[in-house]
Structures are given as structure tokens and as C-alpha cells.
Scaffold this active site. Sequence first.
Site, PDB file in Angstrom:
ATOM      1  N   LYS A 130      -8.038   0.782   4.094  1.00 56.23           N
ATOM      2  CA  LYS A 130      -7.192  -0.460   4.038  1.00 56.23           C
ATOM      3  C   LYS A 130      -6.656  -0.480   4.747  1.00 56.23           C
ATOM      4  O   LYS A 130      -5.056   0.175   4.599  1.00 56.23           O
ATOM      5  CB  LYS A 130      -6.482  -0.657   2.515  1.00 56.23           C
ATOM      6  CG  LYS A 130      -7.291   0.349   0.837  1.00 56.23           C
ATOM      7  CD  LYS A 130      -6.620   0.230  -0.199  1.00 56.23           C
ATOM      8  CE  LYS A 130      -7.274   0.548  -1.363  1.00 56.23           C
ATOM      9  NZ  LYS A 130      -6.198   1.067  -2.656  1.00 56.23           N
ATOM     10  N   LYS A 186       0.674  -1.280  -0.104  1.00 51.94           N
ATOM     11  CA  LYS A 186      -0.369   0.315   0.062  1.00 51.94           C
ATOM     12  C   LYS A 186       1.189   1.055  -0.216  1.00 51.94           C
ATOM     13  O   LYS A 186       1.054   1.633  -0.867  1.00 51.94           O
ATOM     14  CB  LYS A 186      -0.900   0.135   1.035  1.00 51.94           C
ATOM     15  CG  LYS A 186      -1.535  -0.854   1.068  1.00 51.94           C
ATOM     16  CD  LYS A 186      -2.933  -1.262   0.033  1.00 51.94           C
ATOM     17  CE  LYS A 186      -3.901  -2.786   0.531  1.00 51.94           C
ATOM     18  NZ  LYS A 186      -2.921  -3.825   1.028  1.00 51.94           N
ATOM     19  N   ARG A 245     -10.369  -6.943 -13.655  1.00 51.32           N
ATOM     20  CA  ARG A 245     -11.301  -6.966 -12.452  1.00 51.32           C
ATOM     21  C   ARG A 245     -11.994  -6.853 -12.007  1.00 51.32           C
ATOM     22  O   ARG A 245     -12.197  -6.146 -12.187  1.00 51.32           O
ATOM     23  CB  ARG A 245      -9.837  -7.816 -11.635  1.00 51.32           C
ATOM     24  CG  ARG A 245      -9.421  -8.710 -12.281  1.00 51.32           C
ATOM     25  CD  ARG A 245      -7.855  -8.598 -10.349  1.00 51.32           C
ATOM     26  NE  ARG A 245      -7.589  -7.219  -9.940  1.00 51.32           N
ATOM     27  CZ  ARG A 245      -6.913  -6.481  -9.384  1.00 51.32           C
ATOM     28  NH1 ARG A 245      -6.469  -7.663  -8.710  1.00 51.32           N
ATOM     29  NH2 ARG A 245      -6.044  -5.559  -8.804  1.00 51.32           N
ATOM     30  N   ARG A 259     -15.273  -4.620  -4.194  1.00 53.51           N
ATOM     31  CA  ARG A 259     -14.236  -5.244  -4.174  1.00 53.51           C
ATOM     32  C   ARG A 259     -13.919  -6.390  -5.216  1.00 53.51           C
ATOM     33  O   ARG A 259     -14.160  -6.430  -5.965  1.00 53.51           O
ATOM     34  CB  ARG A 259     -13.784  -5.599  -2.929  1.00 53.51           C
ATOM     35  CG  ARG A 259     -14.137  -4.950  -2.117  1.00 53.51           C
ATOM     36  CD  ARG A 259     -13.279  -5.661  -0.434  1.00 53.51           C
ATOM     37  NE  ARG A 259     -14.508  -6.615  -0.703  1.00 53.51           N
ATOM     38  CZ  ARG A 259     -15.015  -7.193   0.227  1.00 53.51           C
ATOM     39  NH1 ARG A 259     -13.865  -7.622   1.368  1.00 53.51           N
ATOM     40  NH2 ARG A 259     -15.549  -7.781   0.666  1.00 53.51           N
ATOM     41  N   GLU A 311      -2.412  -0.082  -6.170  1.00 54.57           N
ATOM     42  CA  GLU A 311      -1.166  -0.524  -5.219  1.00 54.57           C
ATOM     43  C   GLU A 311      -0.290  -1.097  -6.542  1.00 54.57           C
ATOM     44  O   GLU A 311      -0.727  -1.069  -7.694  1.00 54.57           O
ATOM     45  CB  GLU A 311      -2.176  -1.524  -4.493  1.00 54.57           C
ATOM     46  CG  GLU A 311      -3.233  -1.219  -3.584  1.00 54.57           C
ATOM     47  CD  GLU A 311      -3.857  -2.733  -2.666  1.00 54.57           C
ATOM     48  OE1 GLU A 311      -2.866  -3.488  -2.894  1.00 54.57           O
ATOM     49  OE2 GLU A 311      -4.082  -2.533  -1.992  1.00 54.57           O
ATOM     50  N   ARG A 355      -4.866  -5.322 -13.423  1.00 52.09           N
ATOM     51  CA  ARG A 355      -3.781  -5.712 -12.806  1.00 52.09           C
ATOM     52  C   ARG A 355      -3.194  -6.008 -13.914  1.00 52.09           C
ATOM     53  O   ARG A 355      -3.320  -6.263 -15.278  1.00 52.09           O
ATOM     54  CB  ARG A 355      -4.362  -6.777 -11.912  1.00 52.09           C
ATOM     55  CG  ARG A 355      -3.052  -7.975 -11.289  1.00 52.09           C
ATOM     56  CD  ARG A 355      -2.026  -7.315 -11.114  1.00 52.09           C
ATOM     57  NE  ARG A 355      -2.528  -7.070 -10.067  1.00 52.09           N
ATOM     58  CZ  ARG A 355      -2.354  -7.412  -8.901  1.00 52.09           C
ATOM     59  NH1 ARG A 355      -1.729  -9.179  -9.467  1.00 52.09           N
ATOM     60  NH2 ARG A 355      -2.911  -7.370  -7.758  1.00 52.09           N
ATOM     61  N   ASP A 409      -2.113  -1.987 -10.114  1.00 50.34           N
ATOM     62  CA  ASP A 409      -3.270  -1.875  -9.470  1.00 50.34           C
ATOM     63  C   ASP A 409      -4.160  -0.589 -10.356  1.00 50.34           C
ATOM     64  O   ASP A 409      -3.547   0.086  -9.349  1.00 50.34           O
ATOM     65  CB  ASP A 409      -4.360  -2.667  -8.646  1.00 50.34           C
ATOM     66  CG  ASP A 409      -3.960  -4.392  -8.567  1.00 50.34           C
ATOM     67  OD1 ASP A 409      -3.759  -4.981  -9.164  1.00 50.34           O
ATOM     68  OD2 ASP A 409      -3.501  -4.336  -7.478  1.00 50.34           O
ATOM     69  N   ASN A 438       1.979  -4.220  -6.078  1.00 47.50           N
ATOM     70  CA  ASN A 438       2.279  -6.354  -6.004  1.00 47.50           C
ATOM     71  C   ASN A 438       3.646  -5.981  -5.368  1.00 47.50           C
ATOM     72  O   ASN A 438       3.741  -5.978  -6.907  1.00 47.50           O
ATOM     73  CB  ASN A 438       1.096  -6.685  -6.216  1.00 47.50           C
ATOM     74  CG  ASN A 438      -0.366  -5.926  -5.447  1.00 47.50           C
ATOM     75  OD1 ASN A 438      -0.802  -5.983  -4.418  1.00 47.50           O
ATOM     76  ND2 ASN A 438      -0.728  -5.352  -6.184  1.00 47.50           N
TER      77      ASN A 438
END
Length: 308
Positions: free
Chosen positions: A155, A120, A219, A227, A275, A205, A267, A277
Site C-alpha cells: 500500500k 495507513k 464492502r 480490493r 486502516e 467499513r 476498515d 480513515n
Amino acid sequence: MKQLFVLDPIENINPAKDSSAALMQAAFRASIEVWICTPSDLQARGNKAWVVSHSVIPEPWISINETESLPLSEFNCIWMRKDPPVDEAFLYATHLLEVAERDGVVVLNKPASLRAWNEKLGALRFSQLMAPTLVASRVAELAKFAREQGEVVLKPLGGKGGQGVVRVAKEAPGLEALLELLTCQEHLPVMMQRFLPEVVDGDKRILLVNGNPLGAINRRPKRGDFRSNLALGGSPEKTQLSQREEDICNLLGPELKKEGLFFVGIDVIGGMLSEINVTSPTGIREVEKLMSIPLADQIIECLLNELG
């Protein structure tokens, strides 16, 4: 050539969906010896790192050979693919992997960067690409920000897969009580961002390899949820990168490569970075299926070119 994959227990991995399984199978197809272990199998003997591991034949899934104890210096490359949480055990594993780095072993992603790039908080390095964001522990500051933004998403900084992410309207009753709960009575910081209604159309993504985008999926959230995480019922869709998303990748790519973050999933919602990742990015299987490209093989080929 030998590659070691540091994973969650192998019996917990679904090869039809798991990106680590895809990478292991691609390595095997490239005539690379594939070995596996968990973080608990890492150790140090004096100034040398060792591992209790198994060689495997991952295709078809999976044949596991007898346990062997080996120095990590025997491996050309080590993939750190343990899923979050980034807890004490995870952090100590990165320290042990750094012992192997000092012996010249390539570790992906770089252990120091795994510690430094919270999934994050790491995105804050590129805050100009993000929705308005506040990270704080104090309830009064968070409540003020929520009322300024109108509708926000909260979050937990250590969460994964969308777990614990909450959408809150500024007029929500009990806002302060909710913030007290999520911050553990102002003990832990949380991330609060302006809610992006574009998420109804999906959360993209994008998978970057050595700083370059090689694949992406959209997504879409399941009905009744905002979400979009696949683990929470989001639906993967075929997609292409917009100019804005390509610009984001061009800005992030050189920095990720410099930091030794070889395989990263970012993302993007409505053209805004959400984000970064870095621990064990997912999405390879979905990209391969929807985009009809051998992404895992391309990743291994890129790695072999990098290793020379």
C-alpha cells in the site's frame, strides 16, 4: 449557528453518494447555516483566519449564494472534508484552520491530528489488532518480509480509495523490481501487510462518531479483484458488528476522541484492523440506505450535543 465545510470543488461532489453532502443536508435540516469553501479559499490576515466562502441551501442539491469574505471566528464549527492526497496544500490548510482553533472554533477533524494520523500509519498505534505489517523503503527488507509471509499486500502511504494497492505472492518474478518501483528506488516507504484471504467475504467499513460506532457496511470486492473499495467497484452490503469488531471499536474509541478525531472510518478485514480513515471518511449514504437509519442526522445531533 453557522458551519463551514471545507471541500473539494462542489461541482465534483455527487450528492447521491457523497458523505459531505449528507452531512451538509443534515446540518441544514437542523436549522444550521451551511457555508462551503475549498482549501484555496482559506487565508490569514495578521493573527486572524478568514475565508472566501458561499452560503448554500444543500437540499435539494444545491443553491449557492454570492461570495462573502468572513473571519473563521464567525463559524461555530468547521468541517475539514477535503479528500486526499494529504499534500502541501492540504497541510497548509490545516495550519490555517489552527488559527481559527485558537479563536475557539471547533474544527473537525482536529487539524493537528489530521497531520499526525496518516491513514495507513495511524493504525500502527494499534498494531496488535493488525495483520503482520512492515513499513520500509529498503527493497531487501521488504522482499524478505514478503517471502516470510507468503502473500502480501503493498500500500502506498499516500493513497486513497484502494488506488495503487498491489497483491504479491512471494514467488512472484520481478519482486525486487516491483519494490524498487513502488518505493521510488528506496526513496519512499510503503506499507506491506500479510494478505488476508478473508477479504473475499468483504472489508467492513465502520463509522465512529466521537469514539462510538454508529454504523457499518460490508464492502465486497468485485469479481476478479481483491480490493473492496466502493470507488473501485466494490459492492456495499448490510452488516452487523461482530464481538471482535466491537472490541476493536472499544479500544480505538477513547483514543480517537482524545485526539479530536470526531468522525472516523475504520476498515476491518477478517477481524483485523486495516486502516483508520480520518481525512474525509465515506460510507454515510450506504449505511443510511442499507441499515435504514438517519446516520447523517445522528452525527449532527451528536455534534450539537458535544458543542453544548
